[in-house]
Design an enzyme around this catalytic site. Structure first.
Site, PDB file in Angstrom:
ATOM      1  N   GLY A   4       0.820  -1.218   0.000  1.00 39.28           N
ATOM      2  CA  GLY A   4       0.000   0.000   0.000  1.00 39.28           C
ATOM      3  C   GLY A   4       0.847   1.260   0.000  1.00 39.28           C
ATOM      4  O   GLY A   4       0.558   2.228  -0.718  1.00 39.28           O
ATOM      5  N   CYS A   5       1.890   1.259   0.785  1.00 41.17           N
ATOM      6  CA  CYS A   5       2.756   2.439   0.891  1.00 41.17           C
ATOM      7  C   CYS A   5       3.524   2.661  -0.414  1.00 41.17           C
ATOM      8  O   CYS A   5       3.774   3.801  -0.806  1.00 41.17           O
ATOM      9  CB  CYS A   5       3.698   2.297   2.081  1.00 41.17           C
ATOM     10  SG  CYS A   5       2.792   2.171   3.645  1.00 41.17           S
TER      11      CYS A   5
END
Length: 155
Positions: free
Chosen positions: A46-47
């Site tokens: 996600g990051c």
């Protein structure tokens, strides 16, 4: 749990090391708008998506007068590996003490897979040229978030 920022609040000052170990301060950006985004950990799916989205849109954001700073609790070495692996152009800074994360309301209790845990709350704070909070967005999603910011800012 730390207090969440509201529009009109003064953005907390910070000086944190970047991926090269050089200090980056919010004060360095006075006179420009700054998007400060907080993410849990470098080199996670996600990051990575979020950092790549910011990198892909950096020209548009920069051209509209916005600087972008990503903050995580990672050490500079991990940030450097993240930047190199993903070819990131955004400025990444580390806050291992979590003091800046807490000052911005981006660290505390959150739900993760139905359980309450303490950790980084994915957040984005837009700071104006005078150092005041223009927008404060908490519990944002990694995917589609940058497009939403661009739309909300009318860019």
């Amino acid at each position: 749990m730390s207090e969440r920022l509201q529009p009109g609040d003064t953005a907390p000052a910070f000086t944190l090391p970047d991926a090269d170990g050089k200090d980056v301060s919010l004060a360095d950006h006075k006179g420009r708008k700054v998007i400060v985004y907080f993410y849990p950990a470098a080199l996670t799916p996600g990051c990575t998506k979020q950092a790549c989205d910011f990198t892909d849109n950096l020209g548009l954001l920069s051209g509209a007068g916005y600087d972008v700073i990503g903050v995580s609790p990672d050490k500079p070495e991990k940030l450097a590996a993240f930047r190199e692996k993903e070819n990131l152009q955004v400025k990444l800074v580390g806050d291992p003490s979590k003091k800046t994360l807490e000052a911005y309301g981006a660290y505390g209790e959150k739900k993760l897979y139905g359980k309450v845990v303490t950790g980084v709350i994915r957040s984005t704070i837009v700071v104006d040229e005078e150092g005041k909070v223009e927008r404060a967005l908490y519990n944002v999603r990694a995917t589609g978030h940058v497009a939403k910011i661009i739309k909300d800012l009318g860019l």
